[in-house]
Design an enzyme around this catalytic site. Structure first.
Site, PDB file in Angstrom:
ATOM      1  N   CYS A   9      42.570  28.235  26.883  1.00 55.16           N
ATOM      2  CA  CYS A   9      41.610  27.695  25.687  1.00 55.16           C
ATOM      3  C   CYS A   9      40.300  28.136  25.973  1.00 55.16           C
ATOM      4  O   CYS A   9      39.637  27.663  26.761  1.00 55.16           O
ATOM      5  CB  CYS A   9      42.162  26.410  25.519  1.00 55.16           C
ATOM      6  SG  CYS A   9      41.118  25.663  24.158  1.00 55.16           S
TER       7      CYS A   9
ATOM      8  N   CYS B 277      39.600  33.456  20.525  1.00 53.61           N
ATOM      9  CA  CYS B 277      40.426  32.280  20.653  1.00 53.61           C
ATOM     10  C   CYS B 277      41.655  32.497  21.184  1.00 53.61           C
ATOM     11  O   CYS B 277      42.270  33.524  20.657  1.00 53.61           O
ATOM     12  CB  CYS B 277      40.328  31.777  19.319  1.00 53.61           C
ATOM     13  SG  CYS B 277      41.658  30.300  19.164  1.00 53.61           S
TER      14      CYS B 277
END
Length: 261
Positions: A70, A177
């Protein structure tokens, strides 16, 4: 070998699939926070507390390494995660692939969440690795959430909105992302301009998977016979892969593993 991965949601799938391709014999532990996602709008302290809970749930399964799959958690919580878990458990963060994009030459863009776009962290990476390049930061509101729930219409809208503000001469897109790597083909199609060379996409999954194997002293063995098991933790509770994961090739690949319940 056992490798754990953590994220707020299914953004960990691309890196988990990359580990799976390199080491089909490795057991995988996927730990996420569906009750607390998305992490981006949370304060750094709140995000760090949630990330620590997700990481500790994974650590209870005694993996050889933990991947923070992440970008947002790597920005805000990586020092706290390493302080809590290392040296017993190596912790590997995820950094946007700005350096290889800059090395590729030509103008490029960075698609990222609104929380990451323009952040000191991302600006620091640009200054360190792409100061001589023409770089455009593009915020992608709603795209990670749309990917998380496999909402096809919402994915199309978010991708189209980001593509509309992406310079036409961009030769590469950094996927800032981990969720975005699940819809890489749709992003490429949206930003490709007729008559121009193919746009190159730069994700982090393959590099992070390879780095993790180096950290634990085990190189790629893609020809080994698969026999690995998959453990899915949703807010610390053993479960199965969320149904939206099956909308993506990476999720279907991981679903072929024997799931622990």
């Amino acid at each position: 070998m056992k490798i754990a991965l953590m994220d707020s949601g299914i953004g960990l799938l691309p890196t988990a699939a990359a580990v799976r391709r390199l080491r089909p014999d490795a057991d995988l532990v996927l730990s996420s926070d569906p009750e607390g996602m998305p992490w981006g709008p949370r304060s750094p302290q709140d995000l760090t507390e949630r990330a620590l809970a997700v990481a500790r749930a994974a650590a209870e399964h005694r993996p050889d390494a933990l991947i923070v799959a992440c970008n947002t958690a790597s920005v805000h919580a990586l020092p706290a995660l390493r302080a809590a878990l290392e040296p017993e458990l190596p912790v590997i963060g995820t950094v946007p692939a700005i350096k290889p994009a800059a090395a590729g030459g030509g103008p490029f863009v960075i698609w990222a969440t609104p929380a990451t776009t323009g952040s000191p962290y991302q600006r620091g990476l640009i200054d360190d690795f792409a100061s001589a390049a023409e770089v455009t930061e593009v915020a992608c509101p709603g795209l990670a959430d749309a990917v998380q729930y496999a909402d096809e219409a919402a994915i199309d809208r978010a991708v189209a909105a980001a593509a509309a503000v992406t310079p036409r001469d961009a030769r590469a897109v950094v996927l800032g992302c981990t969720h975005y790597e699940l819809v890489a083909d749709r992003i490429r199609a949206a930003v490709q301009q007729p008559g121009l060379p193919p746009v190159v996409l730069y994700g982090s999954a393959d590099a992070v998977a390879a780095q993790t194997l180096r950290r634990v002293g085990g190189g790629p063995v893609p020809e080994v016979l698969p026999g690995a098991r998959l453990t899915v933790l949703l807010n610390g509770r053993e479960s199965v892969l969320p149904s939206p994961a099956m909308a993506y090739a990476e999720g279907r690949l991981l679903a072929s593993l024997s799931q622990v319940r």
